[in-house]
Design a protein around this motif. Structure first.
Motif, PDB file in Angstrom:
ATOM      1  N   UNK A   1       0.833  -1.209   0.000  1.00 53.47           N
ATOM      2  CA  UNK A   1       0.000   0.000   0.000  1.00 53.47           C
ATOM      3  C   UNK A   1       0.865   1.256   0.000  1.00 53.47           C
ATOM      4  N   UNK A   2       1.884   1.292   0.870  1.00 56.96           N
ATOM      5  CA  UNK A   2       2.707   2.511   0.957  1.00 56.96           C
ATOM      6  C   UNK A   2       3.527   2.710  -0.305  1.00 56.96           C
ATOM      7  N   UNK A   3       3.956   1.625  -0.921  1.00 59.22           N
ATOM      8  CA  UNK A   3       4.683   1.753  -2.188  1.00 59.22           C
ATOM      9  C   UNK A   3       3.759   2.305  -3.265  1.00 59.22           C
ATOM     10  N   UNK A   4       2.534   1.802  -3.322  1.00 61.51           N
ATOM     11  CA  UNK A   4       1.576   2.306  -4.308  1.00 61.51           C
ATOM     12  C   UNK A   4       1.302   3.793  -4.107  1.00 61.51           C
ATOM     13  N   UNK A   5       1.093   4.207  -2.853  1.00 70.65           N
ATOM     14  CA  UNK A   5       0.847   5.630  -2.583  1.00 70.65           C
ATOM     15  C   UNK A   5       2.069   6.481  -2.951  1.00 70.65           C
ATOM     16  N   UNK A   6       3.253   5.967  -2.704  1.00 69.16           N
ATOM     17  CA  UNK A   6       4.471   6.701  -3.057  1.00 69.16           C
ATOM     18  C   UNK A   6       4.609   6.818  -4.567  1.00 69.16           C
ATOM     19  N   UNK A   7       4.288   5.766  -5.290  1.00 68.16           N
ATOM     20  CA  UNK A   7       4.348   5.822  -6.751  1.00 68.16           C
ATOM     21  C   UNK A   7       3.300   6.795  -7.304  1.00 68.16           C
ATOM     22  N   UNK A   8       2.122   6.826  -6.687  1.00 74.04           N
ATOM     23  CA  UNK A   8       1.120   7.808  -7.111  1.00 74.04           C
ATOM     24  C   UNK A   8       1.591   9.224  -6.794  1.00 74.04           C
ATOM     25  N   UNK A   9       2.275   9.385  -5.667  1.00 72.01           N
ATOM     26  CA  UNK A   9       2.843  10.694  -5.343  1.00 72.01           C
ATOM     27  C   UNK A   9       3.869  11.119  -6.385  1.00 72.01           C
ATOM     28  N   UNK A  10       4.553  10.153  -6.983  1.00 68.38           N
ATOM     29  CA  UNK A  10       5.563  10.463  -7.995  1.00 68.38           C
ATOM     30  C   UNK A  10       4.959  10.840  -9.340  1.00 68.38           C
ATOM     31  N   UNK A  11       3.627  10.623  -9.486  1.00 65.68           N
ATOM     32  CA  UNK A  11       2.975  11.025 -10.726  1.00 65.68           C
ATOM     33  C   UNK A  11       2.300   9.906 -11.490  1.00 65.68           C
ATOM     34  N   UNK A  12       2.437   8.647 -11.056  1.00 66.29           N
ATOM     35  CA  UNK A  12       1.779   7.544 -11.741  1.00 66.29           C
ATOM     36  C   UNK A  12       0.294   7.504 -11.374  1.00 66.29           C
ATOM     37  N   UNK A  13      -0.530   6.976 -12.279  1.00 65.27           N
ATOM     38  CA  UNK A  13      -1.939   6.821 -11.933  1.00 65.27           C
ATOM     39  C   UNK A  13      -2.110   5.605 -11.029  1.00 65.27           C
ATOM     40  N   UNK A  14      -3.289   5.476 -10.443  1.00 63.38           N
ATOM     41  CA  UNK A  14      -3.511   4.437  -9.442  1.00 63.38           C
ATOM     42  C   UNK A  14      -3.310   3.035 -10.005  1.00 63.38           C
ATOM     43  N   UNK A  15      -3.848   2.772 -11.198  1.00 60.77           N
ATOM     44  CA  UNK A  15      -3.754   1.428 -11.767  1.00 60.77           C
ATOM     45  C   UNK A  15      -2.301   1.029 -11.982  1.00 60.77           C
ATOM     46  N   UNK A  16      -1.501   1.936 -12.550  1.00 62.03           N
ATOM     47  CA  UNK A  16      -0.098   1.620 -12.801  1.00 62.03           C
ATOM     48  C   UNK A  16       0.677   1.497 -11.499  1.00 62.03           C
ATOM     49  N   UNK A  17       0.370   2.368 -10.540  1.00 65.29           N
ATOM     50  CA  UNK A  17       1.056   2.298  -9.244  1.00 65.29           C
ATOM     51  C   UNK A  17       0.743   0.985  -8.537  1.00 65.29           C
ATOM     52  N   UNK A  18      -0.518   0.559  -8.560  1.00 62.83           N
ATOM     53  CA  UNK A  18      -0.881  -0.710  -7.942  1.00 62.83           C
ATOM     54  C   UNK A  18      -0.202  -1.881  -8.640  1.00 62.83           C
ATOM     55  N   UNK A  19      -0.114  -1.789  -9.967  1.00 68.34           N
ATOM     56  CA  UNK A  19       0.532  -2.886 -10.714  1.00 68.34           C
ATOM     57  C   UNK A  19       1.995  -3.008 -10.325  1.00 68.34           C
ATOM     58  N   UNK A  20       2.697  -1.861 -10.291  1.00 69.11           N
ATOM     59  CA  UNK A  20       4.115  -1.910  -9.978  1.00 69.11           C
ATOM     60  C   UNK A  20       4.372  -2.255  -8.517  1.00 69.11           C
ATOM     61  N   UNK A  21       3.415  -1.918  -7.648  1.00 77.34           N
ATOM     62  CA  UNK A  21       3.548  -2.257  -6.235  1.00 77.34           C
ATOM     63  C   UNK A  21       3.202  -3.715  -5.953  1.00 77.34           C
ATOM     64  N   UNK A  22       2.624  -4.406  -6.939  1.00 83.91           N
ATOM     65  CA  UNK A  22       2.296  -5.795  -6.768  1.00 83.91           C
ATOM     66  C   UNK A  22       0.999  -6.040  -6.020  1.00 83.91           C
ATOM     67  N   UNK A  23       0.179  -5.010  -5.891  1.00 73.14           N
ATOM     68  CA  UNK A  23      -1.077  -5.188  -5.174  1.00 73.14           C
ATOM     69  C   UNK A  23      -2.013  -6.118  -5.931  1.00 73.14           C
ATOM     70  N   UNK A  24      -1.944  -6.116  -7.260  1.00 73.68           N
ATOM     71  CA  UNK A  24      -2.795  -7.000  -8.051  1.00 73.68           C
ATOM     72  C   UNK A  24      -2.420  -8.459  -7.856  1.00 73.68           C
ATOM     73  N   UNK A  25      -1.233  -8.685  -7.278  1.00 76.49           N
ATOM     74  CA  UNK A  25      -0.822 -10.065  -7.030  1.00 76.49           C
ATOM     75  C   UNK A  25      -1.483 -10.649  -5.792  1.00 76.49           C
ATOM     76  N   UNK A  26      -2.284  -9.807  -5.115  1.00 77.97           N
ATOM     77  CA  UNK A  26      -3.041 -10.309  -3.970  1.00 77.97           C
ATOM     78  C   UNK A  26      -2.281 -10.275  -2.663  1.00 77.97           C
ATOM     79  N   UNK A  27      -1.206  -9.489  -2.630  1.00 76.72           N
ATOM     80  CA  UNK A  27      -0.424  -9.407  -1.402  1.00 76.72           C
ATOM     81  C   UNK A  27      -0.851  -8.167  -0.634  1.00 76.72           C
TER      82      UNK A  27
END
Length: 365
Positions: free
Chosen positions: A339-365
């Motif tokens: 979650x914190x990685x996704x929020x940090x990536x969104x803070x960097x300018x990525x949209x939510x879907x891309x940030x969640x993908x790169x953070x691995x949230x879609x992997x169910x973790x």
């Protein structure tokens, strides 16, 4: 003894940083108070100009990031107090009972108009002032309204035109130490996880909880800097940079809250003696580094590619730790890291879907 000395040095350093950040506010308040007194006394010939500098100081100091709104609230509260006090006292006279009635009426009217706390305070205090003056005394309604206008407008002029803050420098001074402190405590937490030191993780958590007030002040300073960048003609060229930082601040707010919860769960993990794969402390430490890098990239005007890469690295290490096997609290730590990685990536300018993908949230973790 060394711990006492270190704590004393840290307290002095933090006090110095606070003074360096807010000293400009003290200068603005002093200048606004002097100017508003001079205007009310010399130009308007107001025999009681005290409320003008009081209003100016209140506008400068009480709403660092919302000076224009604060001025509007100040005037609204005074006008409501004048209307309630002047009109009602003409009918029922002055005195303690009448004053109580007028104050209650003024605040009730402010509530009906959905006024903020500042509006209610000004309405009530103005009603008190008018209610305690005898009918034969001087008329204070018009002078108080004029003083409120002079004080509020002078404060806005000082804050935005005469002595505006340097928004980028102020953000750097305010946000930098806060982010460094937060990142450092994440490093302390990572070391505690490596060493199995629950007391060390608890100390990091205590320090993060104690730093909550500083983090709120940083949010206030960012709002003040954005206000200056938008409204001050001298700093409009910095508007885009500050807009990006304000957008980032919304996501970093969520990242901070979840990261604090992550540290709290790390304490539980260590207390319970759950397994700590080597990738877990590495992930926590690298996330802290990503926060530092993001702040530096923003202030330098760079695309935060390095910060993003470090955040993604932290997410990958968290997933590997999960694959190696974790207990209940460890699994929650990994989830919060995502979650914190996704929020940090969104803070960097990525949209939510891309940030969640790169953070691995879609992997169910």
């Amino acid at each position: 003894m060394n711990a006492v000395v270190d704590n004393a040095r840290r307290a002095v350093r933090e006090a110095y940083e606070r003074l360096r950040t807010y000293f400009i506010v003290a200068l603005q308040a002093g200048l606004a108070a002097g100017l508003s007194w001079s205007i009310a006394s010399n130009l308007l010939h107001n025999p009681q100009p005290l409320f003008a500098p009081a209003a100016a100081v209140g506008t400068i100091a009480a709403a660092i990031g919302n000076r224009v709104r604060r001025t509007a609230e100040l005037l609204a509260g005074v006008i409501l107090g004048v209307l309630a006090g002047d009109l009602i006292i003409e009918v029922i006279g002055a005195g303690p009972v009448q004053t109580g009635f007028v104050v209650a009426l003024a605040i009730s009217v402010a509530v009906l108009f959905r006024g903020s706390g500042a509006v209610m305070v000004q309405a009530g205090s103005t009603a008190v002032l008018l209610g305690t003056v005898s009918p034969e005394g001087p008329d204070l309604a018009v002078p108080r309204t004029a003083n409120a206008l002079v004080g509020g407008l002078t404060a806005v002029a000082v804050a935005l035109l005469i002595l505006p803050i340097n928004p980028v420098r102020v953000v750097h001074r305010a946000a930098g130490p806060t982010l460094d402190l937060f990142a450092h405590q994440l490093t302390v937490t990572a070391d505690a996880l490596r060493e199995g030191n629950a007391a060390g993780a608890q100390e990091a958590l205590d320090r993060l909880v104690a730093a909550e007030a500083e983090r709120r002040q940083t949010t206030e300073i960012v709002a003040a800097a954005q206000e200056v960048a938008v409204l001050s003609p001298w700093w409009r060229r910095r508007r885009e940079l500050l807009s990006r930082y304000e957008h980032a601040a919304d996501h970093l707010e969520l990242a901070f809250v979840n990261a604090r919860g992550m540290v709290r769960r790390s304490v539980s993990l260590l207390d319970a003696g759950e397994p700590v794969p080597p990738d877990l402390p590495r992930s926590v430490e690298h996330f802290g580094q990503a926060l530092r890098l993001l702040h530096r990239d923003f202030l330098a005007g760079r695309v935060p590619d390095i910060a993003r890469a470090r955040a993604v690295q932290a997410a990958g290490e968290a997933r590997r730790a999960y694959a190696e096997g974790l207990g209940f609290s460890g699994t929650i730590v990994v989830s919060q890291l995502g979650i914190v990685v996704s929020e940090t990536l969104q803070a960097s300018g990525l949209d939510m879907a891309e940030a969640n993908r790169q953070a691995g949230i879609t992997a169910g973790i």
